[in-house]
Design a protein around this motif. Structure first.
Motif, PDB file in Angstrom:
ATOM      1  N   VAL A  60       0.836  -1.207   0.000  1.00 20.37           N
ATOM      2  CA  VAL A  60       0.000   0.000   0.000  1.00 20.37           C
ATOM      3  C   VAL A  60       0.869   1.254   0.000  1.00 20.37           C
ATOM      4  O   VAL A  60       0.609   2.217  -0.752  1.00 20.37           O
ATOM      5  CB  VAL A  60      -0.951   0.001   1.218  1.00 20.37           C
ATOM      6  N   ILE A  61       1.910   1.263   0.813  1.00 22.58           N
ATOM      7  CA  ILE A  61       2.806   2.427   0.883  1.00 22.58           C
ATOM      8  C   ILE A  61       3.499   2.652  -0.453  1.00 22.58           C
ATOM      9  O   ILE A  61       3.631   3.792  -0.930  1.00 22.58           O
ATOM     10  CB  ILE A  61       3.834   2.237   2.012  1.00 22.58           C
ATOM     11  N   ALA A  62       3.958   1.550  -1.078  1.00 20.68           N
ATOM     12  CA  ALA A  62       4.636   1.662  -2.373  1.00 20.68           C
ATOM     13  C   ALA A  62       3.684   2.166  -3.455  1.00 20.68           C
ATOM     14  O   ALA A  62       4.056   3.001  -4.290  1.00 20.68           O
ATOM     15  CB  ALA A  62       5.237   0.316  -2.775  1.00 20.68           C
ATOM     16  N   ILE A  63       2.444   1.676  -3.463  1.00 21.01           N
ATOM     17  CA  ILE A  63       1.452   2.113  -4.451  1.00 21.01           C
ATOM     18  C   ILE A  63       1.158   3.600  -4.305  1.00 21.01           C
ATOM     19  O   ILE A  63       1.043   4.337  -5.294  1.00 21.01           O
ATOM     20  CB  ILE A  63       0.155   1.286  -4.312  1.00 21.01           C
ATOM     21  N   LEU A  64       1.073   4.068  -3.061  1.00 25.35           N
ATOM     22  CA  LEU A  64       0.775   5.478  -2.804  1.00 25.35           C
ATOM     23  C   LEU A  64       2.002   6.379  -2.960  1.00 25.35           C
ATOM     24  O   LEU A  64       1.869   7.607  -2.941  1.00 25.35           O
ATOM     25  CB  LEU A  64       0.195   5.640  -1.393  1.00 25.35           C
ATOM     26  N   GLY A  65       3.186   5.778  -3.099  1.00 23.03           N
ATOM     27  CA  GLY A  65       4.409   6.559  -3.267  1.00 23.03           C
ATOM     28  C   GLY A  65       4.759   7.408  -2.071  1.00 23.03           C
ATOM     29  O   GLY A  65       5.271   8.524  -2.208  1.00 23.03           O
ATOM     30  N   LEU A  66       4.500   6.877  -0.879  1.00 22.32           N
ATOM     31  CA  LEU A  66       4.709   7.674   0.331  1.00 22.32           C
ATOM     32  C   LEU A  66       6.180   7.815   0.711  1.00 22.32           C
ATOM     33  O   LEU A  66       6.570   8.786   1.361  1.00 22.32           O
ATOM     34  CB  LEU A  66       3.924   7.065   1.504  1.00 22.32           C
ATOM     35  N   VAL A  67       6.999   6.840   0.330  1.00 21.29           N
ATOM     36  CA  VAL A  67       8.434   6.918   0.621  1.00 21.29           C
ATOM     37  C   VAL A  67       9.160   7.673  -0.478  1.00 21.29           C
ATOM     38  O   VAL A  67      10.074   8.461  -0.224  1.00 21.29           O
ATOM     39  CB  VAL A  67       9.031   5.510   0.796  1.00 21.29           C
ATOM     40  N   ASP A  68       8.750   7.413  -1.723  1.00 20.25           N
ATOM     41  CA  ASP A  68       9.342   8.076  -2.884  1.00 20.25           C
ATOM     42  C   ASP A  68       8.293   8.123  -3.985  1.00 20.25           C
ATOM     43  O   ASP A  68       7.656   7.100  -4.261  1.00 20.25           O
ATOM     44  CB  ASP A  68      10.587   7.314  -3.353  1.00 20.25           C
ATOM     45  N   PRO A  69       8.107   9.263  -4.622  1.00 22.02           N
ATOM     46  CA  PRO A  69       7.080   9.344  -5.670  1.00 22.02           C
ATOM     47  C   PRO A  69       7.407   8.529  -6.919  1.00 22.02           C
ATOM     48  O   PRO A  69       6.509   8.194  -7.688  1.00 22.02           O
ATOM     49  CB  PRO A  69       7.025  10.847  -5.990  1.00 22.02           C
ATOM     50  N   SER A  70       8.679   8.186  -7.102  1.00 20.22           N
ATOM     51  CA  SER A  70       9.072   7.397  -8.265  1.00 20.22           C
ATOM     52  C   SER A  70       8.623   5.948  -8.102  1.00 20.22           C
ATOM     53  O   SER A  70       8.861   5.326  -7.055  1.00 20.22           O
ATOM     54  CB  SER A  70      10.594   7.443  -8.443  1.00 20.22           C
ATOM     55  N   ALA A  71       7.992   5.394  -9.149  1.00 21.46           N
ATOM     56  CA  ALA A  71       7.521   4.010  -9.084  1.00 21.46           C
ATOM     57  C   ALA A  71       8.696   3.042  -8.919  1.00 21.46           C
ATOM     58  O   ALA A  71       8.605   2.065  -8.165  1.00 21.46           O
ATOM     59  CB  ALA A  71       6.731   3.672 -10.351  1.00 21.46           C
ATOM     60  N   LYS A  72       9.795   3.314  -9.616  1.00 23.40           N
ATOM     61  CA  LYS A  72      10.967   2.430  -9.536  1.00 23.40           C
ATOM     62  C   LYS A  72      11.583   2.468  -8.137  1.00 23.40           C
ATOM     63  O   LYS A  72      11.938   1.437  -7.560  1.00 23.40           O
ATOM     64  CB  LYS A  72      11.999   2.842 -10.582  1.00 23.40           C
ATOM     65  N   SER A  74      10.047   3.305  -5.383  1.00 19.82           N
ATOM     66  CA  SER A  74       9.101   2.676  -4.455  1.00 19.82           C
ATOM     67  C   SER A  74       9.231   1.161  -4.486  1.00 19.82           C
ATOM     68  O   SER A  74       9.189   0.497  -3.447  1.00 19.82           O
ATOM     69  CB  SER A  74       7.662   3.079  -4.808  1.00 19.82           C
ATOM     70  N   ARG A  75       9.404   0.625  -5.698  1.00 15.98           N
ATOM     71  CA  ARG A  75       9.592  -0.825  -5.819  1.00 15.98           C
ATOM     72  C   ARG A  75      10.868  -1.266  -5.111  1.00 15.98           C
ATOM     73  O   ARG A  75      10.882  -2.267  -4.387  1.00 15.98           O
ATOM     74  CB  ARG A  75       9.653  -1.216  -7.298  1.00 15.98           C
ATOM     75  N   SER A  76      11.941  -0.500  -5.333  1.00 15.92           N
ATOM     76  CA  SER A  76      13.227  -0.857  -4.696  1.00 15.92           C
ATOM     77  C   SER A  76      13.108  -0.829  -3.179  1.00 15.92           C
ATOM     78  O   SER A  76      13.636  -1.700  -2.483  1.00 15.92           O
ATOM     79  CB  SER A  76      14.322   0.110  -5.157  1.00 15.92           C
ATOM     80  N   TRP A  77      12.397   0.182  -2.664  1.00 11.72           N
ATOM     81  CA  TRP A  77      12.207   0.250  -1.214  1.00 11.72           C
ATOM     82  C   TRP A  77      11.387  -0.934  -0.716  1.00 11.72           C
ATOM     83  O   TRP A  77      11.738  -1.566   0.285  1.00 11.72           O
ATOM     84  CB  TRP A  77      11.489   1.555  -0.844  1.00 11.72           C
ATOM     85  N   ALA A  78      10.287  -1.245  -1.422  1.00  5.73           N
ATOM     86  CA  ALA A  78       9.397  -2.319  -0.975  1.00  5.73           C
ATOM     87  C   ALA A  78      10.101  -3.665  -0.912  1.00  5.73           C
ATOM     88  O   ALA A  78       9.800  -4.500  -0.053  1.00  5.73           O
ATOM     89  CB  ALA A  78       8.180  -2.413  -1.910  1.00  5.73           C
ATOM     90  N   LEU A  79      11.072  -3.888  -1.817  1.00  2.66           N
ATOM     91  CA  LEU A  79      11.774  -5.177  -1.879  1.00  2.66           C
ATOM     92  C   LEU A  79      13.106  -5.157  -1.144  1.00  2.66           C
ATOM     93  O   LEU A  79      13.806  -6.176  -1.112  1.00  2.66           O
ATOM     94  CB  LEU A  79      12.006  -5.577  -3.346  1.00  2.66           C
TER      95      LEU A  79
END
Length: 467
Positions: A60-72, A74-79
């Motif tokens: 949910v956090i990655a989809i909303l871009g709460l850590v970083d607005p960049s999709a890439k 956000s993915r790196s953070w989530a994993l």
């Protein structure tokens, strides 16, 4: 009521999100904190499996871009948690525990100790305690160690003396139950690899402060503190909560018969012992050899598979190990997000106002004390670690000199094992031993308060000495 409890993580997160963003925080950071609080509540009430709670929160956090607005990004953070070495060390250590169980080495060690130490009830208590201590450095799940290995053996002993949960529990069953449980709490703090949240805490400390705590550092600091507690606990239980059965000649005879059924020490048991020692040597001296502890654990795990101590099928079907891997990997990512979004600095600045002006040692003692006592509100050591470790470090950083931080961080992390003593739900093995029925709820809370006070006092003394 059950439905309300099930949806409580979502309800709390949404309710917080409706509150105006506090001064000093960006909206994205506030929404991140709302979801993080929801995840912690989810870990406590477990409306769905804990690993799914963490996975959903990260998604949910990655989809909303709460850590970083960049999709890439956000993915790196989530994993990011899945590339964390500590997470894979925990996974490998779970496989070591499986090796102990499959080869029968853990059972043999326990039976040998009962045979030679179990002639009286106090000796029997020490036999059970030492069984836990010997295998604790290699089993990061105290549930697998205490409830999975020790409990099936110890549960055979009380019926020999006509001691059952509903008949003569104080004869011997209550005493052995409390000794076994208190022993695993102490050993969980004695060694870095004796409790999975220890390893999680060490990683969160590294993320928050850059401080690295090695296996040898932990052992050097905590064995002198925990060993006296470990030796004291069976005797103290014998005094505070004495069994009415003082002698136990039947127990050694039973252990001898069980050992005869097992036969001679097998080749696989000896190999498992060798692998355990090899892993321990790498964990203690790996830095001197230039070998990372996680790499060493994976290497030893590979040898265990190649030599058929465990099979590859055992690895891929070990639901508990994979569940913990996913669970902890998502929690590590969540904790790193607290720092990235500035939430930790914001909370630390708010709380530190009330501690400013106090001597650093006083601050350290208060933090260790609060960190321990707040566990009354947690039914999971992992949830406690995830929620409070980054927060307490953030509070400490502006108030405690940099040279004191490594020792304070170690004291906080090392208290995670012993704090499990305080309630019937405070750590994984607690519900198993409590569920045996030998100790009433009121008695358990009373014993938890007595032993918890002693264990907390030991941690405070250690904090004073080391800091």
């Amino acid at each position: 009521m059950d439905k309300l409890l099930k949806f409580s993580p979502v309800i709390v997160a949404l309710a917080m999100a409706l509150i105006p963003t506090p001064q000093g925080l960006q909206p994205d950071a506030w929404y991140f904190l709302c979801i993080f609080v929801g995840v912690v509540i989810g870990l406590i009430v477990e409306p769905v499996p804990a690993a799914l709670v963490g996975l959903l929160g990260v998604a949910v956090i990655a989809i909303l871009g709460l850590v970083d607005p960049s999709a890439k990004a956000s993915r790196s953070w989530a994993l990011s948690g899945f590339s964390n070495g500590v997470i894979w060390l925990i996974f490998a250590a779970f496989m070591f525990a499986l090796g102990y169980q499959k080869t029968g080495l853990g059972r043999r060690i326990s039976l040998i100790l009962i045979r030679y130490l179990g002639k009286n009830t106090l000796g029997l208590g020490y036999a059970i305690a030492f069984s836990d201590a010997i295998i604790s450095p290699f089993m990061p799940s105290n549930t697998a160690r205490s409830a999975g290995t020790i409990y099936p053996i110890a549960s055979n002993i009380p019926p020999m003396f006509d001691s059952y949960s509903d008949k003569n529990p104080r004869k011997i069953g209550s005493y052995l139950t409390w000794v076994a449980f208190s022993a695993t709490c102490v050993t969980s703090s004695m060694f870095l690899t004796a409790l999975a949240p220890n390893l999680l805490a060490v990683d969160l400390i590294n993320q928050s402060t850059g401080i690295t705590i090695q296996w040898g550092q932990w052992a050097k600091a905590m064995i002198p503190v925990m060993l006296p507690l470990f030796l004291l606990s069976p005797w103290l239980a014998y005094i505070v909560y004495p069994p009415t059965q003082k002698h136990s000649p039947e127990a050694p005879a039973w252990a001898k018969a069980e050992l005869e059924k097992m036969g001679k020490v097998s080749k696989k048991e000896l190999m498992m012992l060798g692998y355990a020692i090899m892993a321990l040597v790498f964990w203690i001296f790996g830095k001197e050899f230039g070998v990372d502890s996680t790499v060493a654990a994976i290497f030893v795990l590979s040898l265990m598979i190649l030599t058929n101590i465990i099979s590859w099928e055992d690895v891929i079907t070990n639901k508990g190990a994979w569940n913990v891997l996913v669970w902890f990997a998502t929690l590590v990512a969540m904790a790193s997000g607290l720092k990235k979004t500035g939430v930790l600095k914001w909370i630390g600045d708010l709380v530190s106002v009330y501690l400013q002006g106090m001597p650093p040692l006083t601050v350290a003692i208060m933090l260790v004390l609060l960190f321990f006592v707040l566990h009354y509100f947690f039914a999971s050591t992992t949830a406690h670690t995830t929620a409070l470790m980054p927060l307490f470090l953030a509070i400490a950083i502006p108030l405690v000199p940099a040279e004191m931080m490594p020792r304070l961080a170690l004291m906080l992390a090392a208290s995670l094992g012993v704090m499990g003593i305080i309630t019937p739900y405070a750590t994984g093995p607690a519900p198993i031993w409590y569920g045996s029925g030998f100790i009433s709820q009121a008695r358990w809370w009373a014993l938890g308060a007595i032993f918890g006070s002693i264990y907390l006092a030991a941690m405070i003394v250690a904090t004073i000495i080391y800091i």
